[in-house]
Write an enzyme that holds these catalytic residues in place. Structure first.
Site, PDB file in Angstrom:
ATOM      1  N   LYS A 113      28.412 -50.706  42.813  1.00 29.89           N
ATOM      2  CA  LYS A 113      29.034 -49.534  42.187  1.00 29.89           C
ATOM      3  C   LYS A 113      29.226 -49.838  40.713  1.00 29.89           C
ATOM      4  O   LYS A 113      29.361 -50.995  40.316  1.00 29.89           O
ATOM      5  CB  LYS A 113      30.405 -49.251  42.833  1.00 29.89           C
ATOM      6  CG  LYS A 113      30.813 -47.809  42.737  1.00 29.89           C
ATOM      7  CD  LYS A 113      30.101 -46.983  43.788  1.00 29.89           C
ATOM      8  CE  LYS A 113      30.495 -45.538  43.755  1.00 29.89           C
ATOM      9  NZ  LYS A 113      29.973 -44.807  44.929  1.00 29.89           N
TER      10      LYS A 113
HETATM   11  P1  NAD Z   1      31.818 -34.858  40.887  1.00 32.54           P
HETATM   12  O1  NAD Z   1      32.253 -35.415  39.595  1.00 32.54           O
HETATM   13  O2  NAD Z   1      30.556 -34.068  40.957  1.00 32.54           O
HETATM   14  O3  NAD Z   1      32.985 -33.948  41.491  1.00 32.54           O
HETATM   15  C1  NAD Z   1      34.282 -34.398  41.666  1.00 32.54           C
HETATM   16  C2  NAD Z   1      35.183 -33.200  41.900  1.00 32.54           C
HETATM   17  O4  NAD Z   1      36.499 -33.662  42.227  1.00 32.54           O
HETATM   18  C3  NAD Z   1      35.335 -32.318  40.673  1.00 32.54           C
HETATM   19  O5  NAD Z   1      35.405 -30.964  41.086  1.00 32.54           O
HETATM   20  C4  NAD Z   1      36.676 -32.767  40.102  1.00 32.54           C
HETATM   21  O6  NAD Z   1      37.300 -31.774  39.321  1.00 32.54           O
HETATM   22  C5  NAD Z   1      37.435 -33.023  41.390  1.00 32.54           C
HETATM   23  N1  NAD Z   1      38.620 -33.863  41.207  1.00 32.54           N
HETATM   24  C6  NAD Z   1      38.737 -34.991  40.461  1.00 32.54           C
HETATM   25  N2  NAD Z   1      39.984 -35.461  40.550  1.00 32.54           N
HETATM   26  C7  NAD Z   1      40.657 -34.627  41.382  1.00 32.54           C
HETATM   27  C8  NAD Z   1      41.987 -34.565  41.847  1.00 32.54           C
HETATM   28  N3  NAD Z   1      42.881 -35.488  41.481  1.00 32.54           N
HETATM   29  N4  NAD Z   1      42.333 -33.563  42.691  1.00 32.54           N
HETATM   30  C9  NAD Z   1      41.424 -32.626  43.052  1.00 32.54           C
HETATM   31  N5  NAD Z   1      40.150 -32.622  42.631  1.00 32.54           N
HETATM   32  C10 NAD Z   1      39.777 -33.603  41.801  1.00 32.54           C
HETATM   33  O7  NAD Z   1      31.766 -36.102  41.901  1.00 32.54           O
HETATM   34  P2  NAD Z   1      31.005 -36.180  43.298  1.00 32.54           P
HETATM   35  O8  NAD Z   1      29.698 -36.828  43.066  1.00 32.54           O
HETATM   36  O9  NAD Z   1      31.090 -34.874  43.992  1.00 32.54           O
HETATM   37  O10 NAD Z   1      31.900 -37.252  44.072  1.00 32.54           O
HETATM   38  C11 NAD Z   1      33.071 -36.871  44.817  1.00 32.54           C
HETATM   39  C12 NAD Z   1      33.414 -37.958  45.810  1.00 32.54           C
HETATM   40  O11 NAD Z   1      32.318 -38.145  46.714  1.00 32.54           O
HETATM   41  C13 NAD Z   1      33.699 -39.335  45.227  1.00 32.54           C
HETATM   42  O12 NAD Z   1      34.653 -39.989  46.044  1.00 32.54           O
HETATM   43  C14 NAD Z   1      32.369 -40.066  45.360  1.00 32.54           C
HETATM   44  O13 NAD Z   1      32.506 -41.465  45.358  1.00 32.54           O
HETATM   45  C15 NAD Z   1      31.919 -39.522  46.700  1.00 32.54           C
HETATM   46  N6  NAD Z   1      30.484 -39.600  46.956  1.00 32.54           N
HETATM   47  C16 NAD Z   1      29.578 -39.041  46.128  1.00 32.54           C
HETATM   48  C17 NAD Z   1      28.224 -39.092  46.431  1.00 32.54           C
HETATM   49  C18 NAD Z   1      27.191 -38.409  45.592  1.00 32.54           C
HETATM   50  O14 NAD Z   1      26.025 -38.355  46.020  1.00 32.54           O
HETATM   51  N7  NAD Z   1      27.509 -37.853  44.449  1.00 32.54           N
HETATM   52  C19 NAD Z   1      27.804 -39.763  47.586  1.00 32.54           C
HETATM   53  C20 NAD Z   1      28.751 -40.335  48.432  1.00 32.54           C
HETATM   54  C21 NAD Z   1      30.093 -40.234  48.116  1.00 32.54           C
END
Ligand code: NAD
Length: 424
Positions: A113
């Site tokens: 990561k």
């Molecule tokens: P992203 O940046 O596209 O979206 C994150 C979202 O969460 C945004 O809408 C943001 O405003 C919101 N957010 C941030 N802090 C917040 C809070 N305190 N309360 C409410 N909403 C909040 O990120 P993403 O890629 O969608 O990742 C989201 C989660 O999924 C993370 O935990 C990441 O590790 C996990 N994840 C992502 C992927 C991927 O392919 N992108 C894969 C596996 C896991």
């Protein structure tokens, strides 16, 4: 064997949480002492200074990290996070979970990561580009398609991956798409990658609803976080016929018992970057969203939002951990006693992202590209197999679903290390 002699380098709430999960799983399967510490602790980490020129002519230095948790079964793989609260310990915990996840679903990757301490919402597009390129430039000695491959995570996206791929390709002197996944299609991205994590979450939710004999058309869904994962989870579940009754991001949360128009919300975010002032529901708080009565609750934002305090008050039937590490150890104990709530643990629930990242890497290495239907069919086949193996472990050893998933993931990493010897 004596215990590891370790510094407080990674010490943080979230790293301790990941370690406690590991210890519990290792105890549950009697993992030999001799293999425990080297399976648990990250192989190596890098911290870099990232000076960039701001649009106003001043220079600012950001701090960035990369943690490679395991390189025993192949290159390490993991996203890159841009967020103001990033710590080295958080990145290490996320890298650890990536190892268990890749191992659980049978990918030939270890976990990694990356993170940069920055609020991306405070950067102009030009500043974001300079920071993304600088991060990759500093990581050139530590990343390669056969050593460690990056991908998007919180606060990063396809465009960031494109800049990073371009920076690396310029350095090596030829196009090297396999250095990152989650790229735009035109640069060697995979069909289906953008929506893979959310689609995977939705697919698993649908299969667990089927197991519970709850028709998806009768399911209501609350999603915290409306970025890549949250919005695609909501869109895919709405496509299956579920009613999305609440969504949120870090600026706002909305509730609409009649159902939120997910496409409209996605378009709104495309133009406004955030949900603030969206008119598709009644404003509520993020805390209220988590406690709404619903069939499916999907935390899809950050870690540690389901706590000992709110876990007794959750009113969902399925907790689908779309985010990494949304549930604290204390909350987990509460949920284990609440048998009416089915937890789909993060390492299984959001694994669709890394599975299709693996497909993207394969396509890049082979210069042979698949259709979206092929990608999704292969994704669902991997998820079905992983879900079945978790179910089997759960029944055989009378474990919670999280413990079953973690023990499977950890066992295989430990076994690979044992077979190879002391170094990897
Ligand atoms: P992203 O940046 O596209 O979206 C994150 C979202 O969460 C945004 O809408 C943001 O405003 C919101 N957010 C941030 N802090 C917040 C809070 N305190 N309360 C409410 N909403 C909040 O990120 P993403 O890629 O969608 O990742 C989201 C989660 O999924 C993370 O935990 C990441 O590790 C996990 N994840 C992502 C992927 C991927 O392919 N992108 C894969 C596996 C896991």
């Amino acid at each position: 064997m004596s215990k590891a002699i370790v510094s407080k380098l990674y010490d943080s709430d979230v790293f301790r949480m990941a370690c406690r999960q590991f210890d519990k799983a290792a105890d549950a399967i009697n993992l030999p002492e001799a293999i425990r510490d080297r399976t648990k602790y990250p192989r190596r980490c890098m911290a870099v200074a990232l000076p960039i020129r701001r649009d106003n002519g001043t220079t600012v230095v950001f701090e960035g990290y990369r943690v490679q948790h395991s390189l025993s079964t192949g290159p390490s793989k993991g996203g890159l996070r841009f967020h103001q609260d990033v710590t080295l310990g958080e990145v290490a915990a996320l890298a650890m979970w990536m190892s268990w996840k890749c191992s659980l679903v049978g990918l030939p990757f270890g976990g990694a990561k990356g993170g940069v301490i920055v609020d991306p919402f405070n950067l102009s597009p030009g500043e974001l580009e300079r920071l993304s390129r600088r991060y990759m430039q500093e990581m050139v000695p530590f990343l390669s398609p056969h050593v460690d491959i990056a991908a998007p995570d919180l606060g990063t996206n396809e465009q960031v991956m494109a800049w990073m791929m371009d920076t690396y390709s310029n350095h090596v002197g030829h196009v090297e798409p396999a250095i990152v996944t989650g790229k735009p299609l035109v640069l060697g991205g995979s069909e289906g990658r953008r929506e893979a994590t959310g689609r995977g979450v939705a697919y698993l939710v649908k299969t667990y609803l089927d197991d519970l004999k709850i028709p998806v058309g009768q399911a209501t869904v609350a999603v915290q976080g409306f970025g890549n994962v949250g919005s695609e989870t909501a869109a895919a579940l709405a496509e299956y016929g579920a009613r999305i009754i609440a969504i949120s991001d870090h600026t706002a949360a909305f509730h609409n018992p009649q159902g939120i128009d997910v496409k409209k919300a996605q378009q709104y975010v495309q133009f406004n970057r955030v949900l603030h002032d969206f008119d598709g529901g009644e404003p509520i708080t993020n805390e209220q969203l988590l406690e709404l009565p619903c069939t499916v609750l999907a935390p899809a934002a950050i870690e540690r939002v389901i706590t000992e305090v709110n876990a007794p008050r959750l009113r969902c039937r399925i907790l689908a951990e779309a985010a990494n590490g949304p549930t604290t150890n204390g909350a987990d104990r509460v949920l284990e006693s609440r048998e009416e709530i089915e937890v789909i643990p993060d390492v299984l629930c959001n694994s669709g992202g890394v599975i299709v990242s693996y497909f993207e890497w394969l396509q890049n290495l082979q210069h042979y590209y698949w259709t979206r239907d092929e990608v999704l069919a292969k994704l669902y086949a991997v998820l079905d197999k992983a879900k079945a193996s978790v179910g089997y472990q759960q029944r055989k050893l009378k474990f919670s679903r999280r413990l079953a998933a973690l023990t499977l993931g950890i066992q295989r990493v430990a076994e690979a290390k044992q077979k190879r010897g002391l170094f990897p």
